[in-house]
Design a protein around this motif. Structure first.
Motif, short mmCIF file in Angstrom:
data_model
loop_
_atom_site.label_atom_id
_atom_site.label_comp_id
_atom_site.label_asym_id
_atom_site.label_seq_id
_atom_site.Cartn_x
_atom_site.Cartn_y
_atom_site.Cartn_z
N THR A 83 -9.96 12.46 -16.62
CA THR A 83 -10.25 12.83 -15.23
C THR A 83 -9.95 14.31 -15.09
N VAL A 84 -10.91 15.08 -14.60
CA VAL A 84 -10.87 16.53 -14.71
C VAL A 84 -10.88 17.17 -13.32
N PHE A 85 -9.93 18.09 -13.09
CA PHE A 85 -9.81 18.81 -11.82
C PHE A 85 -10.36 20.24 -11.94
N ARG A 86 -10.77 20.80 -10.81
CA ARG A 86 -11.21 22.20 -10.73
C ARG A 86 -10.03 23.07 -10.31
N VAL A 87 -9.87 24.22 -10.97
CA VAL A 87 -8.94 25.25 -10.52
C VAL A 87 -9.67 26.59 -10.64
N PRO A 88 -9.22 27.63 -9.92
CA PRO A 88 -9.84 28.95 -10.08
C PRO A 88 -9.75 29.41 -11.54
N GLU A 89 -10.77 30.14 -11.97
CA GLU A 89 -10.87 30.57 -13.36
C GLU A 89 -9.63 31.32 -13.83
N GLY A 90 -9.06 32.12 -12.93
CA GLY A 90 -7.89 32.93 -13.31
C GLY A 90 -6.57 32.18 -13.29
N ALA A 91 -6.59 30.87 -13.04
CA ALA A 91 -5.35 30.10 -12.89
C ALA A 91 -4.88 29.43 -14.18
N MET A 92 -5.67 29.52 -15.25
CA MET A 92 -5.33 28.74 -16.45
C MET A 92 -4.00 29.17 -17.07
N GLY A 93 -3.71 30.47 -17.05
CA GLY A 93 -2.42 30.95 -17.58
C GLY A 93 -1.26 30.40 -16.77
N TYR A 94 -1.40 30.39 -15.44
CA TYR A 94 -0.37 29.84 -14.57
C TYR A 94 -0.08 28.38 -14.93
N TRP A 95 -1.15 27.60 -15.10
CA TRP A 95 -0.95 26.18 -15.37
C TRP A 95 -0.36 25.93 -16.75
N ARG A 112 -15.85 23.91 -23.03
CA ARG A 112 -16.77 22.79 -22.95
C ARG A 112 -17.88 23.19 -21.98
N PHE A 113 -19.11 23.17 -22.42
CA PHE A 113 -20.23 23.63 -21.60
C PHE A 113 -19.94 25.01 -21.02
N GLY A 114 -19.31 25.88 -21.84
CA GLY A 114 -19.05 27.25 -21.43
C GLY A 114 -17.85 27.46 -20.54
N GLU A 115 -17.12 26.38 -20.21
CA GLU A 115 -15.97 26.48 -19.30
C GLU A 115 -14.66 26.25 -20.05
N ALA A 116 -13.59 26.93 -19.61
CA ALA A 116 -12.26 26.74 -20.20
C ALA A 116 -11.68 25.42 -19.71
N VAL A 117 -11.21 24.58 -20.65
CA VAL A 117 -10.68 23.25 -20.34
C VAL A 117 -9.27 23.12 -20.90
N LEU A 118 -8.31 22.76 -20.04
CA LEU A 118 -6.93 22.54 -20.43
C LEU A 118 -6.61 21.05 -20.22
N SER A 119 -6.55 20.29 -21.31
CA SER A 119 -6.27 18.86 -21.22
C SER A 119 -4.76 18.62 -21.23
N PHE A 120 -4.32 17.61 -20.47
CA PHE A 120 -2.89 17.28 -20.40
C PHE A 120 -2.73 15.81 -20.03
N PRO A 123 3.10 11.38 -16.99
CA PRO A 123 4.18 10.65 -17.67
C PRO A 123 3.78 9.28 -18.19
N ASP A 124 2.70 8.70 -17.67
CA ASP A 124 2.21 7.41 -18.17
C ASP A 124 1.18 7.55 -19.27
N GLY A 125 0.82 8.79 -19.61
CA GLY A 125 -0.21 9.01 -20.62
C GLY A 125 -1.61 9.09 -20.06
N THR A 126 -1.77 9.10 -18.73
CA THR A 126 -3.09 9.26 -18.12
C THR A 126 -3.69 10.58 -18.61
N ARG A 127 -4.92 10.54 -19.08
CA ARG A 127 -5.56 11.73 -19.65
C ARG A 127 -6.28 12.51 -18.55
N LEU A 128 -5.83 13.75 -18.38
CA LEU A 128 -6.31 14.62 -17.31
C LEU A 128 -6.69 15.97 -17.90
N ALA A 129 -7.38 16.78 -17.13
CA ALA A 129 -7.69 18.14 -17.57
C ALA A 129 -7.92 19.02 -16.35
#
Length: 312
Positions: A83-95, A112-120, A123-129
């Motif tokens: 499950t993937v959330f949107r954040v501003p492009e310049g926020a990846m370092g913060y996160w 992925r498709f030209g966009e920066a993706v940070l997967s995480f 605590p239950d192992g739910t896969r997010l990005a």
């Protein structure tokens, strides 16, 4: 369909372990708003938490059934991989720094498709990005624990792990308002017109693989948007007439009305109305602050409150 109709993801519902841990992670670590604290309509001894933007807008809502002793799920074919959330492009370092600071498990940044993706993972192992999206800095953001310039702006997408993409793609395109817009490796991307928030479904075509097993960390279902009852009924009819798929009867979930069906890849899909929304039983300013029960359970409030775990 009217010109104002928006398709895309309405909400995503997942299974969690301990309620307090779930609540703390999504409000304090990810900075989402708890927009509704209610109970599982089918199991009123369990909470149902809704996290989202300030008003709980469609396309921002991640919900959980937290069971204190839920066994962990296993990722496999026929379920939501991420499950993937949107954040501003310049926020990846913060996160990235925030995840280090908070002890959140995360993967190296990929494109992925030209966009920066940070997967995480939660605590239950739910896969997010998180996906960094250019030009969204001025979009409204809930600023509970995360500064506005870095905060989450609703869903970017969901990623389904399926044996094959075409049968599910036929439902997305014919019934749910999506079009195929790209392919990259084993991924097929579908987009719902100009819907910016929650407007993308990626299908990871994995071939033969172990089926998933539901549990803590698993997505239970994905809900797609219908403007109102009439559009929901039209979508259900099209499912039956064009694809031979029957939905459940409509169920009133207080904040939206829903029908459910298993799509060809075996993921549980829901069609949910945008109306009436989360402010139907409490003002927007105080969303999520008190336990809200459906009318059928109101007479059992004391009994239910005694069973639910303390999360305040």
């Amino acid at each position: 369909m009217t010109a104002t109709t928006k398709h895309g993801i309405h909400h995503v519902t997942a299974i969690a372990g301990p309620a307090r841990r779930n609540l703390d992670f999504y409000t304090r670590v990810l900075g989402l708003r708890l927009v509704k604290k209610t109970v599982n309509f089918d199991d009123p001894g369990t909470y149902h938490f809704y996290f989202g933007d300030e008003a709980g807008s469609p396309g921002t809502i991640l919900t959980f059934f937290p069971w204190e002793h839920a066994a962990p799920g296993r990722l496999g074919i026929g379920e939501t991989q991420e499950t993937v959330f949107r954040v501003p492009e310049g926020a990846m370092g913060y996160w990235t720094h925030r995840f280090v600071e908070k002890g959140v498990a995360y993967d190296a940044l990929v494109r992925r498709f030209g966009e920066a993706v940070l997967s995480f993972r939660d605590p239950d192992g739910t896969r997010l990005a998180l996906v960094g999206v250019p030009g969204i800095e001025s979009e409204p953001a809930w600023t509970g624990e995360v500064p506005a310039e870095f905060a989450i702006r609703g869903f970017h997408s969901v990623n389904l792990l399926l044996k094959e993409a075409a049968p599910t793609g036929a439902i997305l395109t014919d019934v749910l308002g999506f079009s195929e817009v790209g392919r990259e490796g084993s991924l097929v991307r579908f987009k719902a017109g100009d819907t910016a928030i929650g407007g993308i479904v990626d299908i990871h075509e994995a071939g033969a693989f172990l089926p998933g097993r539901m549990g803590a960390g698993s997505v239970h279902h994905i809900a797609f948007r219908a403007a109102d009852d009439a559009e929901e009924l039209a979508m259900a009819r099209k499912l039956a007439e064009n694809h031979g798929l029957q939905t459940t009867e409509q169920r009133d979930r207080n904040y939206f009305r829903s029908v459910y069906f298993r799509e060809p890849g075996h993921v549980l899909f829901e069609i949910a109305t945008d109306i009436p929304g989360f402010a139907i039983d409490e003002p927007v300013a105080s969303l999520g602050q008190s336990l809200k029960l459906p009318p059928v359970y109101e007479s059992r409030r004391r009994e239910i409150e005694q069973v639910l775990p303390e999360v305040a």
